[in-house]
Design an enzyme around this catalytic site. Structure first.
Site, PDB file in Angstrom:
ATOM      1  N   SER A  39      53.416  11.458  84.798  1.00  0.00           N
ATOM      2  CA  SER A  39      54.309  10.290  84.699  1.00  0.00           C
ATOM      3  C   SER A  39      55.582  10.607  83.936  1.00  0.00           C
ATOM      4  O   SER A  39      55.528  10.994  82.772  1.00  0.00           O
ATOM      5  CB  SER A  39      53.605   9.139  83.967  1.00  0.00           C
ATOM      6  N   HIS A  70      56.982   8.085  90.112  1.00  0.00           N
ATOM      7  CA  HIS A  70      56.501   9.270  90.833  1.00  0.00           C
ATOM      8  C   HIS A  70      57.272   9.392  92.146  1.00  0.00           C
ATOM      9  O   HIS A  70      57.218   8.497  92.982  1.00  0.00           O
ATOM     10  CB  HIS A  70      55.011   9.155  91.138  1.00  0.00           C
ATOM     11  N   HIS A  92      46.523   9.266  91.896  1.00  0.00           N
ATOM     12  CA  HIS A  92      45.570   8.781  90.896  1.00  0.00           C
ATOM     13  C   HIS A  92      44.408   8.050  91.559  1.00  0.00           C
ATOM     14  O   HIS A  92      44.595   7.389  92.586  1.00  0.00           O
ATOM     15  CB  HIS A  92      46.263   7.799  89.929  1.00  0.00           C
ATOM     16  N   TYR A  94      43.131   5.416  90.400  1.00  0.00           N
ATOM     17  CA  TYR A  94      43.355   3.964  90.314  1.00  0.00           C
ATOM     18  C   TYR A  94      44.256   3.428  91.432  1.00  0.00           C
ATOM     19  O   TYR A  94      44.324   2.223  91.657  1.00  0.00           O
ATOM     20  CB  TYR A  94      43.910   3.552  88.934  1.00  0.00           C
ATOM     21  N   GLU A  95      44.932   4.324  92.118  1.00  0.00           N
ATOM     22  CA  GLU A  95      45.725   3.877  93.272  1.00  0.00           C
ATOM     23  C   GLU A  95      44.827   3.612  94.484  1.00  0.00           C
ATOM     24  O   GLU A  95      45.289   3.097  95.487  1.00  0.00           O
ATOM     25  CB  GLU A  95      46.764   4.951  93.639  1.00  0.00           C
ATOM     26  N   ALA A 122      50.876  12.173  80.967  1.00  0.00           N
ATOM     27  CA  ALA A 122      51.171  11.299  79.829  1.00  0.00           C
ATOM     28  C   ALA A 122      49.824  10.795  79.320  1.00  0.00           C
ATOM     29  O   ALA A 122      48.929  10.519  80.118  1.00  0.00           O
ATOM     30  CB  ALA A 122      52.033  10.135  80.286  1.00  0.00           C
ATOM     31  N   MET A 225      44.720   8.897  82.578  1.00  0.00           N
ATOM     32  CA  MET A 225      44.059   8.443  83.806  1.00  0.00           C
ATOM     33  C   MET A 225      44.159   9.472  84.935  1.00  0.00           C
ATOM     34  O   MET A 225      44.186   9.116  86.111  1.00  0.00           O
ATOM     35  CB  MET A 225      44.690   7.121  84.268  1.00  0.00           C
ATOM     36  N   SER A 226      44.218  10.743  84.576  1.00  0.00           N
ATOM     37  CA  SER A 226      44.414  11.767  85.617  1.00  0.00           C
ATOM     38  C   SER A 226      43.829  13.104  85.191  1.00  0.00           C
ATOM     39  O   SER A 226      43.034  13.182  84.255  1.00  0.00           O
ATOM     40  CB  SER A 226      45.914  11.927  85.900  1.00  0.00           C
ATOM     41  N   ASN A 249      51.954   7.178  73.471  1.00  0.00           N
ATOM     42  CA  ASN A 249      51.602   5.989  72.684  1.00  0.00           C
ATOM     43  C   ASN A 249      50.364   6.282  71.856  1.00  0.00           C
ATOM     44  O   ASN A 249      49.608   7.202  72.173  1.00  0.00           O
ATOM     45  CB  ASN A 249      51.321   4.792  73.612  1.00  0.00           C
ATOM     46  N   HIS A 263      53.506   0.491  80.663  1.00  0.00           N
ATOM     47  CA  HIS A 263      53.931   1.650  81.450  1.00  0.00           C
ATOM     48  C   HIS A 263      55.378   2.034  81.135  1.00  0.00           C
ATOM     49  O   HIS A 263      55.737   3.209  81.117  1.00  0.00           O
ATOM     50  CB  HIS A 263      53.747   1.354  82.944  1.00  0.00           C
TER      51      HIS A 263
HETATM   52  N1  HPA Z   1      45.474   5.203  77.914  1.00  0.00           N
HETATM   53  C1  HPA Z   1      45.240   5.708  79.135  1.00  0.00           C
HETATM   54  N2  HPA Z   1      46.162   6.352  79.832  1.00  0.00           N
HETATM   55  C2  HPA Z   1      47.377   6.501  79.291  1.00  0.00           C
HETATM   56  C3  HPA Z   1      47.690   6.003  78.029  1.00  0.00           C
HETATM   57  C4  HPA Z   1      46.678   5.308  77.305  1.00  0.00           C
HETATM   58  O1  HPA Z   1      46.888   4.827  76.180  1.00  0.00           O
HETATM   59  N3  HPA Z   1      48.987   6.319  77.764  1.00  0.00           N
HETATM   60  C5  HPA Z   1      49.439   7.007  78.859  1.00  0.00           C
HETATM   61  N4  HPA Z   1      48.470   7.110  79.779  1.00  0.00           N
END
Ligand code: HPA
Length: 296
Positions: A39, A70, A92, A94-95, A122, A225-226, A249, A263
């Site tokens: 990302s 993306h 991903h 989740y997509e 990320a 998530m990847s 984060n 996001h």
């Molecule tokens: N959690 C899950 N996936 C992420 C996060 C998070 O805090 N930050 C960036 N991708």
């Protein structure tokens, strides 16, 4: 696109071969290194020289990317004199993609002759000592979907790619991690570089406070998530792996803490550190020894 992440797509060896053959017929580049841009980290692909690029939608058999930030292109070119192929945007779970679709490009890379895969993503930090903007060299992963049975290797094993029961204990190449640390030192980046364990969750929601606490107690330093499925498939077919997480984060682990994540914030931090990350990857590629599959 059909949304059934549990379904094992009927992808045959010939399907991967068809994509690879098409790409080999469209470009003169013969990459030994593949890079998956996470990302907001797609800028890396822009700096390749002598580019040939292909939209995912034009490559036979390739899934298409939908998530914001993306671009969805495969870019071939030279980085520090080495031929690479970059995925600008990944797929991903989740997509709604099955894990065979998520990992489809990795097997295509193998058939193109790729020997090393660099994965970037990320991630949110769980470790107290991490800060936003830190770069984490991935030492190991915890594959939560994988542990729960969502594994890209489910189904009949394709022996042409690798063994039925591949080891995962040395998935993140030690020599490349050492080389990356040395490079960080020489680039003056050490103060924001960490090494740690990446945990993959399914998403797309960010973690609850209790979930974050659980993952931290399991030994995860960062969560995203990847990445884990691609690494599992690369390791299965003998492609060595190097991985980086950009900490975008801090994950809230205590009730009442005010940090929230969205996001947009993830993309903003990616943009802030994109140049440093790009430099680290470029230097790593430049100093990678291609002959005996180890780092110099
Ligand atoms: N959690 C899950 N996936 C992420 C996060 C998070 O805090 N930050 C960036 N991708």
């Amino acid at each position: 696109m059909e949304h059934n992440i549990y379904r094992k797509d009927q992808i045959s060896h010939e399907d991967y071969q068809k994509s690879a053959d098409w790409l080999l017929s469209q470009t003169q580049h013969r990459p030994k290194i593949a890079i998956i841009c996470g990302s907001g980290l797609g800028l890396l692909a822009e700096v390749l020289q002598f580019q040939d690029s292909f939209k995912y939608s034009e490559i036979p058999g390739f899934p298409h990317s939908t998530v914001q930030g993306h671009a969805g292109r495969l870019v071939f070119g030279e980085l520090r004199g080495k031929t690479c192929v970059c995925m600008q945007g990944r797929f991903h779970m989740y997509e709604g993609y099955s894990l065979s679709k998520v990992t489809f490009p990795v097997r295509v890379f193998k058939l193109l002759g790729v020997e090393t895969l660099i994965v970037t993503n990320a991630a949110g930090s769980l470790a107290d000592s991490y800060h936003c903007g830190d770069i984490m060299i991935i030492k190991d992963h915890i594959n939560i979907p994988g542990l729960a049975g969502l594994n890209p290797l489910n189904g009949p094993n394709d022996d042409k790619f690798g063994p039925r029961f591949p080891p995962m204990s040395g998935a993140y190449d030690k020599d490349l991690r050492k080389l990356a640390f040395d490079i960080c030192k020489s680039l003056g980046m050490s103060k924001f570089v960490q090494e740690g364990v990446y945990c993959m969750v399914g998403g797309p929601n960010f973690e609850s406070v209790a979930e974050a606490g659980l993952l931290h107690r399991l030994g995860a330093d960062a969560v995203g998530m990847s990445t884990a499925p691609e690494v599992v498939v690369a390791q299965h077919c003998g492609v060595r792996v190097f991985g980086l997480s950009l900490i975008t984060n801090k994950v809230v682990r205590r009730y009442g803490d005010s940090d929230t994540v969205d996001h947009q914030a993830v993309l903003e931090v990616s943009a802030m550190r994109a140049a440093a990350l790009q430099e680290l990857v470029a230097e790593l590629v430049g100093r990678m020894d291609m002959n005996n599959n180890t780092a110099m």
